[in-house]
Write a protein that holds these residues in place. Sequence first.
Motif, PDB file in Angstrom:
ATOM      1  N   PRO A 195     -13.464 -35.150  13.357  1.00  0.00           N
ATOM      2  CA  PRO A 195     -13.408 -33.974  12.471  1.00  0.00           C
ATOM      3  C   PRO A 195     -14.069 -34.299  11.137  1.00  0.00           C
ATOM      4  O   PRO A 195     -13.824 -35.357  10.558  1.00  0.00           O
ATOM      5  CB  PRO A 195     -11.907 -33.733  12.309  1.00  0.00           C
ATOM      6  CG  PRO A 195     -11.271 -34.403  13.489  1.00  0.00           C
ATOM      7  CD  PRO A 195     -12.137 -35.586  13.797  1.00  0.00           C
ATOM      8  N   THR A 234     -14.735 -26.470  10.315  1.00  0.00           N
ATOM      9  CA  THR A 234     -13.535 -26.026  11.020  1.00  0.00           C
ATOM     10  C   THR A 234     -13.907 -25.649  12.443  1.00  0.00           C
ATOM     11  O   THR A 234     -14.850 -24.868  12.649  1.00  0.00           O
ATOM     12  CB  THR A 234     -12.934 -24.785  10.325  1.00  0.00           C
ATOM     13  OG1 THR A 234     -12.846 -25.057   8.917  1.00  0.00           O
ATOM     14  CG2 THR A 234     -11.566 -24.447  10.875  1.00  0.00           C
ATOM     15  N   GLN A 235     -13.151 -26.173  13.420  1.00  0.00           N
ATOM     16  CA  GLN A 235     -13.433 -25.802  14.808  1.00  0.00           C
ATOM     17  C   GLN A 235     -13.090 -24.334  15.017  1.00  0.00           C
ATOM     18  O   GLN A 235     -12.008 -23.883  14.691  1.00  0.00           O
ATOM     19  CB  GLN A 235     -12.613 -26.670  15.777  1.00  0.00           C
ATOM     20  CG  GLN A 235     -12.915 -26.364  17.239  1.00  0.00           C
ATOM     21  CD  GLN A 235     -12.045 -27.156  18.203  1.00  0.00           C
ATOM     22  OE1 GLN A 235     -11.909 -28.372  18.084  1.00  0.00           O
ATOM     23  NE2 GLN A 235     -11.457 -26.471  19.164  1.00  0.00           N
ATOM     24  N   PRO A 266      -6.474 -33.556  16.869  1.00  0.00           N
ATOM     25  CA  PRO A 266      -7.729 -33.030  16.322  1.00  0.00           C
ATOM     26  C   PRO A 266      -8.912 -33.868  16.799  1.00  0.00           C
ATOM     27  O   PRO A 266      -8.852 -35.091  16.773  1.00  0.00           O
ATOM     28  CB  PRO A 266      -7.547 -33.163  14.808  1.00  0.00           C
ATOM     29  CG  PRO A 266      -6.077 -33.237  14.595  1.00  0.00           C
ATOM     30  CD  PRO A 266      -5.505 -33.889  15.811  1.00  0.00           C
ATOM     31  N   GLY A 267      -9.940 -33.187  17.258  1.00  0.00           N
ATOM     32  CA  GLY A 267     -11.139 -33.891  17.689  1.00  0.00           C
ATOM     33  C   GLY A 267     -11.141 -34.236  19.163  1.00  0.00           C
ATOM     34  O   GLY A 267     -12.166 -34.621  19.706  1.00  0.00           O
ATOM     35  N   TRP A 284     -18.314 -25.013  15.306  1.00  0.00           N
ATOM     36  CA  TRP A 284     -17.620 -25.153  14.028  1.00  0.00           C
ATOM     37  C   TRP A 284     -18.223 -24.169  13.024  1.00  0.00           C
ATOM     38  O   TRP A 284     -19.397 -23.812  13.130  1.00  0.00           O
ATOM     39  CB  TRP A 284     -17.815 -26.546  13.424  1.00  0.00           C
ATOM     40  CG  TRP A 284     -17.275 -27.692  14.205  1.00  0.00           C
ATOM     41  CD1 TRP A 284     -16.055 -28.278  14.071  1.00  0.00           C
ATOM     42  CD2 TRP A 284     -17.969 -28.455  15.204  1.00  0.00           C
ATOM     43  NE1 TRP A 284     -15.936 -29.344  14.935  1.00  0.00           N
ATOM     44  CE2 TRP A 284     -17.099 -29.467  15.651  1.00  0.00           C
ATOM     45  CE3 TRP A 284     -19.239 -28.368  15.782  1.00  0.00           C
ATOM     46  CZ2 TRP A 284     -17.443 -30.399  16.622  1.00  0.00           C
ATOM     47  CZ3 TRP A 284     -19.584 -29.288  16.762  1.00  0.00           C
ATOM     48  CH2 TRP A 284     -18.700 -30.287  17.175  1.00  0.00           C
TER      49      TRP A 284
END
Length: 196
Positions: A27, A32-33, A75-76, A99
């Motif tokens: 990340p 932002t995803q 996350p990620g 993103w």
Amino acid sequence: ALLDLSGLHQVNGTWKGSTALPCTYVPSEGFTQQTLVWSVTRDHGTSTVFRRDDSGDHVLLSRFRDRVTVPKNSPGDVTLQMKNLEIPDSGLYTCHVTWSSKNNSLITKEMTTTVKVVKVAVTKPVIRAGEPGLVLPAGASTSLTCVAGGSPPISYRWFRGEPGGAARRLGSGAELTFDSLQPSHAGKYYCEAENR
């Protein structure tokens, strides 16, 4: 690149087993995803398997319902977990991550993994007998059964003698039957199991 494009892009899954199609990224500050889409390509067509967006997680192909998940709290990590694999699941799977940046521009990266679902080799067989070390009277009837696991179909062969030594082939089929036992039947027997 935000996506980690390293690693092997070929995954072998076992028929009826589970596998993971890795897709991870680090990340980055200011990104932002927005969406994650997993798609599959086979037989010249591409379909969406899984989609994650503001409204949640959606499995879009009914044959994958209850069989695919993506981690929620790491996350990620948007690895696709698949279970109860079927042969038609083989194909090219692509992870598309989009993103948004602070200035609202969109970036999309993708990574593709080839999945091959393979059938399982036969297991070492076991012989089921009435009791271990069978001792039976002459004239009695008995049978021995060869049992192995693995992907069907499995074929069996029976031998009398020692594996790797001098052995005589007796027949095929999981069961070896003796209708009327004679003293000459005494000795060692073994079976072989084979599948495709």
